[in-house]
Design an enzyme around this catalytic site. Structure first.
Site, PDB file in Angstrom:
ATOM      1  N   LYS A  67       0.732  -1.229   0.160  1.00 33.93           N
ATOM      2  CA  LYS A  67      -0.432  -0.174  -0.420  1.00 33.93           C
ATOM      3  C   LYS A  67       0.945   1.209  -0.151  1.00 33.93           C
ATOM      4  CE  LYS A  67      -3.854  -2.726   1.680  1.00 33.93           C
ATOM      5  NZ  LYS A  67      -5.379  -2.386   3.128  1.00 33.93           N
ATOM      6  N   ASP A 103      -9.581   2.267   1.818  1.00 35.94           N
ATOM      7  CA  ASP A 103     -10.015   1.610   3.449  1.00 35.94           C
ATOM      8  C   ASP A 103     -10.563   2.109   5.154  1.00 35.94           C
ATOM      9  OD1 ASP A 103      -9.019  -0.338   2.424  1.00 35.94           O
ATOM     10  OD2 ASP A 103      -6.815   0.212   2.816  1.00 35.94           O
ATOM     11  N   ALA A 135      -2.575  -0.619   8.250  1.00 38.19           N
ATOM     12  CA  ALA A 135      -3.961   0.349   8.050  1.00 38.19           C
ATOM     13  C   ALA A 135      -4.371   0.791   9.519  1.00 38.19           C
ATOM     14  CB  ALA A 135      -4.280  -1.422   9.338  1.00 38.19           C
ATOM     15  N   TYR A 222     -10.665 -10.884   9.718  1.00 40.93           N
ATOM     16  CA  TYR A 222     -12.469 -11.506  10.222  1.00 40.93           C
ATOM     17  C   TYR A 222     -11.418 -13.090  10.138  1.00 40.93           C
ATOM     18  CZ  TYR A 222     -11.901 -11.658   5.043  1.00 40.93           C
ATOM     19  OH  TYR A 222     -11.174 -11.564   4.019  1.00 40.93           O
TER      20      TYR A 222
HETATM   21  P1  ATR Z   1      -0.381  -3.284   8.637  1.00 40.20           P
HETATM   22  O1  ATR Z   1      -0.479  -2.910   7.782  1.00 40.20           O
HETATM   23  O2  ATR Z   1      -0.884  -4.381   8.690  1.00 40.20           O
HETATM   24  O3  ATR Z   1      -0.588  -2.674   9.525  1.00 40.20           O
HETATM   25  P2  ATR Z   1       1.853  -3.030   9.883  1.00 40.20           P
HETATM   26  O4  ATR Z   1       2.584  -1.462   8.988  1.00 40.20           O
HETATM   27  O5  ATR Z   1       3.511  -4.085   9.907  1.00 40.20           O
HETATM   28  O6  ATR Z   1       1.067  -4.272   8.976  1.00 40.20           O
HETATM   29  O7  ATR Z   1       1.709  -3.146  11.438  1.00 40.20           O
HETATM   30  C1  ATR Z   1       1.504  -4.052  12.231  1.00 40.20           C
HETATM   31  C2  ATR Z   1       0.801  -3.550  13.136  1.00 40.20           C
HETATM   32  O8  ATR Z   1       0.206  -4.443  13.792  1.00 40.20           O
HETATM   33  C3  ATR Z   1       1.348  -2.486  14.611  1.00 40.20           C
HETATM   34  O9  ATR Z   1       0.936  -1.378  15.159  1.00 40.20           O
HETATM   35  C4  ATR Z   1       2.436  -3.801  15.260  1.00 40.20           C
HETATM   36  O10 ATR Z   1       2.488  -3.298  15.965  1.00 40.20           O
HETATM   37  P3  ATR Z   1       4.560  -2.184  16.583  1.00 40.20           P
HETATM   38  O11 ATR Z   1       4.724  -1.462  15.750  1.00 40.20           O
HETATM   39  O12 ATR Z   1       4.740  -2.358  18.126  1.00 40.20           O
HETATM   40  O13 ATR Z   1       5.280  -3.635  15.842  1.00 40.20           O
HETATM   41  C5  ATR Z   1       1.194  -4.343  15.057  1.00 40.20           C
HETATM   42  N1  ATR Z   1       0.797  -6.315  16.131  1.00 40.20           N
HETATM   43  C6  ATR Z   1       1.912  -6.675  14.946  1.00 40.20           C
HETATM   44  N2  ATR Z   1       1.828  -7.902  15.992  1.00 40.20           N
HETATM   45  C7  ATR Z   1       1.660  -7.256  17.102  1.00 40.20           C
HETATM   46  C8  ATR Z   1       1.946  -8.406  18.255  1.00 40.20           C
HETATM   47  N3  ATR Z   1       1.881  -9.448  19.051  1.00 40.20           N
HETATM   48  N4  ATR Z   1       1.271  -7.605  19.509  1.00 40.20           N
HETATM   49  C9  ATR Z   1       0.992  -6.632  19.531  1.00 40.20           C
HETATM   50  N5  ATR Z   1       0.927  -5.582  17.932  1.00 40.20           N
HETATM   51  C10 ATR Z   1       1.499  -6.116  17.090  1.00 40.20           C
END
Ligand code: ATR
Length: 285
Positions: A67, A103, A135, A222
């Site tokens: 994205k 989105d 997201a 989902y």
């Molecule tokens: P997306 O495009 O799906 O948002 P991303 O930009 O990689 O993907 O962001 C993932 C988000 O999920 C982030 O907020 C991440 O937290 P961090 O910034 O601290 O990494 C969060 N996230 C992913 N796995 C997690 C977990 N196990 N516990 C808490 N937050 C998680």
């Protein structure tokens, strides 16, 4: 004339429901189009987009992890895409690629549908967004446009939540960030899970009982099963006593309808498509 071509581009993309959704929209609108899946190599997004355009493609839905690449590739952007810094919809125009982001608007449309059933709105609500990645960034602008009372962002990496909150400060709604561990005493009307935690089967580490009493707990993800508890996060919200819960399948359909509208000039009805999809497998927009 061959039918117009569209596609969803991502990696992986095999489980995307977008082809099914768009073919249902096209069928309902009496339009003939072809909608494909493109799995772009992780290092070659731009070349895959160009090849599709050269082959007569008219538009693309962009999904993980491209994205931000799509934002950088687009020659011009809608205001909401510029605000999000991310693009989920590309349109091939004679002047070049146009990038939009449906989105957040899709989420808001679905939230209003769910809340409308019980006579609630987003106006004056206190919203908590969990996550500060791509997201989360896409949904905050459209949520703020509904004038909630306050919007709080929390994230495992607090620094990212702080940066995101700063990006959206200065409007009518108070936007702030708070550490996950500090959430024990605060109560929110609407809690939105925008983390990718559940997708890898990992449980999100949240303070005990913090979802209790929320008017709506919403997961952008989902899964299988009833929409109220189709993800581990929603199952937990139900257990903790959230008033109502909803998964992100409705948002998936709404964001697709807004992409379809951008490409085809017609906003399709979403309720029949959502009803048809409720046989569900796992995924996220
Ligand atoms: P997306 O495009 O799906 O948002 P991303 O930009 O990689 O993907 O962001 C993932 C988000 O999920 C982030 O907020 C991440 O937290 P961090 O910034 O601290 O990494 C969060 N996230 C992913 N796995 C997690 C977990 N196990 N516990 C808490 N937050 C998680």
């Amino acid at each position: 004339m061959p039918p117009d071509r569209y596609a969803v581009i991502g990696n992986p993309v095999a489980h995307s429901k977008s082809p099914l959704i768009h073919s249902m929209f096209a069928h309902a609108a009496g339009q003939e189009l072809v909608y494909e899946r493109i799995e772009a190599p992780l290092t070659d997004f731009a070349a895959s987009v160009a090849a599709f355009g050269d082959a007569g493609g008219r538009g693309l839905n962009v999904t993980l992890p491209f994205k931000i690449d799509a934002f950088n590739l687009a020659r011009s952007h809608s205001e909401r895409a510029a605000r999000a810094g991310a693009v989920n919809t590309l349109k091939f125009e004679s002047q070049g690629l146009f990038g939009d982001n449906t989105d957040g608007a899709g989420l808001v449309r679905d939230l209003l549908r769910v809340l409308g059933d019980v006579g609630l709105g987003l106006y004056a609500s206190r919203i908590l967004v969990l996550g500060a990645g791509g997201a989360a960034r896409g949904i905050i602008g459209p949520l703020l446009a509904e004038h909630p009372r306050a919007l709080t962002i929390t994230n495992r990496d607090l620094h990212k939540a702080l940066e995101l909150a700063q990006r959206f400060e200065g409007g009518a709604t108070t936007v702030d960030s708070v550490a996950l561990e500090a959430l024990t005493h605060e109560r929110f009307d609407l809690v939105i899970n925008a983390t990718s935690a559940g997708l890898g089967g990992v449980t999100l580490a949240l303070p005990e009982r913090m979802l209790r009493g929320a008017q709506l707990v919403y997961d952008l993800a989902y899964g299988d099963g009833p929409p109220e508890s189709s993800t581990p996060f929603l199952a937990r919200a139900v257990e903790e006593g959230a008033v109502r819960t909803a998964d992100g399948l409705g948002m998936l359909v709404e964001q697709a309808a807004l992409s379809f509208a951008l490409w085809r000039g017609i906003t399709p009805a979403t309720a029949p498509v959502l009803a048809a999809l409720r046989s569900g497998d796992k995924g996220r927009t």
